[in-house]
Design an enzyme around this catalytic site. Structure first.
Site, PDB file in Angstrom:
ATOM      1  N   HIS A 134     -32.895  19.030 -17.938  1.00 20.67           N
ATOM      2  CA  HIS A 134     -31.926  20.089 -18.206  1.00 20.67           C
ATOM      3  C   HIS A 134     -30.494  19.549 -18.170  1.00 20.67           C
ATOM      4  O   HIS A 134     -30.101  18.883 -17.216  1.00 20.67           O
ATOM      5  CB  HIS A 134     -32.096  21.181 -17.145  1.00 20.67           C
ATOM      6  CG  HIS A 134     -31.335  22.432 -17.396  1.00 20.67           C
ATOM      7  ND1 HIS A 134     -30.707  23.137 -16.396  1.00 20.67           N
ATOM      8  CD2 HIS A 134     -31.104  23.127 -18.540  1.00 20.67           C
ATOM      9  CE1 HIS A 134     -30.125  24.213 -16.902  1.00 20.67           C
ATOM     10  NE2 HIS A 134     -30.354  24.229 -18.199  1.00 20.67           N
ATOM     11  N   HIS A 146     -21.286  23.511 -21.170  1.00 19.05           N
ATOM     12  CA  HIS A 146     -22.060  24.741 -21.057  1.00 19.05           C
ATOM     13  C   HIS A 146     -21.183  25.987 -21.073  1.00 19.05           C
ATOM     14  O   HIS A 146     -21.455  26.946 -21.794  1.00 19.05           O
ATOM     15  CB  HIS A 146     -22.896  24.723 -19.769  1.00 19.05           C
ATOM     16  CG  HIS A 146     -23.676  25.976 -19.541  1.00 19.05           C
ATOM     17  ND1 HIS A 146     -23.145  27.086 -18.919  1.00 19.05           N
ATOM     18  CD2 HIS A 146     -24.952  26.312 -19.868  1.00 19.05           C
ATOM     19  CE1 HIS A 146     -24.051  28.042 -18.864  1.00 19.05           C
ATOM     20  NE2 HIS A 146     -25.154  27.597 -19.432  1.00 19.05           N
TER      21      HIS A 146
END
Length: 254
Positions: A17, A59
């Site tokens: 991730h 992000h």
């Protein structure tokens, strides 16, 4: 109607991730280096656009959480973004780590044989533009690659723009909870996979998705027992933060 795919799912069962999970600052080359060090052959990352339309990794909509800068990422040029320290928040050993451009990540991943799930992460109001430009850049950067990057997004608008721009790149729709109309949306976007929060998945939903011919990836799975449980339901891959807990070698013989 069952989807017909020309090749099997080429991505491994375990996906790191945001590059390196919790082992290194997220969405940085240090993260990808951690993924390689732990034996991972695939990683996920978030890609958005700078103010001057350069694809880069981040992000959040702001740079505050993961860099020493402040403000909206959409308002900063790539030259400004590249000056930020994106590693110091994670530890002194990562101080000075840069926010990488998508192109830098492509070079590293291709050199290391690391496959990539590219989450298209638009800044507010830039969905279609981001989907188009990220897809075009992915097609250029991975030209000739045996396994292309998998494009995913929570944004249907971004995925549709990616579909129009580079229809040959594989796509996956990202959701937290699987909606009732999941199959219609996957069909409209010509996706090969659905990505969902593992906590919202049920054995019945997994069976239906697999029976319809789609691949299934779950995030963010940090426990070996849970990973094995949902894989028994038919889940093809899991995205994890705990590269130190979910070891790829554990799955190599399976």
């Amino acid at each position: 109607m069952t989807q017909q795919h020309t090749s099997p799912w080429p991505y491994p069962r375990l996906v790191a991730h945001r590059g390196g999970g919790i082992m290194a600052p997220e969405n940085t080359l240090a993260g990808f280096r951690a993924g390689v060090a732990y034996g991972y052959r695939a990683a996920e990352c978030d890609v958005k656009l700078s103010a001057d339309n350069v694809c880069f990794l981040l992000h959040d909509d702001t740079v505050d959480r993961t860099t020493n800068g402040h403000g909206l990422a959409a308002g900063l040029s790539m030259a400004q973004l590249s000056q930020l320290d994106a590693g110091g928040w994670k530890g002194a050993q990562f101080a000075g780590e840069a926010l990488p451009g998508f192109a830098n990540v492509a070079v590293y991943c291709r050199a290391q044989g690391m496959l990539l799930n590219v989450e298209i992460k638009p800044c507010p109001g830039r969905d279609a533009e981001t989907g188009r430009l990220v897809a075009q850049e992915a097609a250029r950067l991975w030209a000739g690659a045996v396994v292309p990057p998998l494009l995913s997004s929570f944004s249907v608008e971004a995925l549709h723009a990616a579909q129009l721009a580079e229809p040959d790149l594989p796509r996956a729709w990202l959701v937290e909870e699987i909606p009732a109309d999941w199959q219609a949306t996957l069909q409209s976007l010509a996706c090969i996979a659905l990505h969902c929060d593992h906590a919202t998945l049920t054995p019945q939903l997994a069976a239906a998705i697999k029976a319809a011919g789609y691949q299934l990836l779950c995030y963010t799975v940090n426990d070996v027992a849970r990973a094995r449980e949902i894989m028994a339901w038919g889940v093809d891959s899991v995205c994890t933060d705990r590269l130190d807990v979910l070891q790829p070698a554990q799955w190599l013989a399976e």
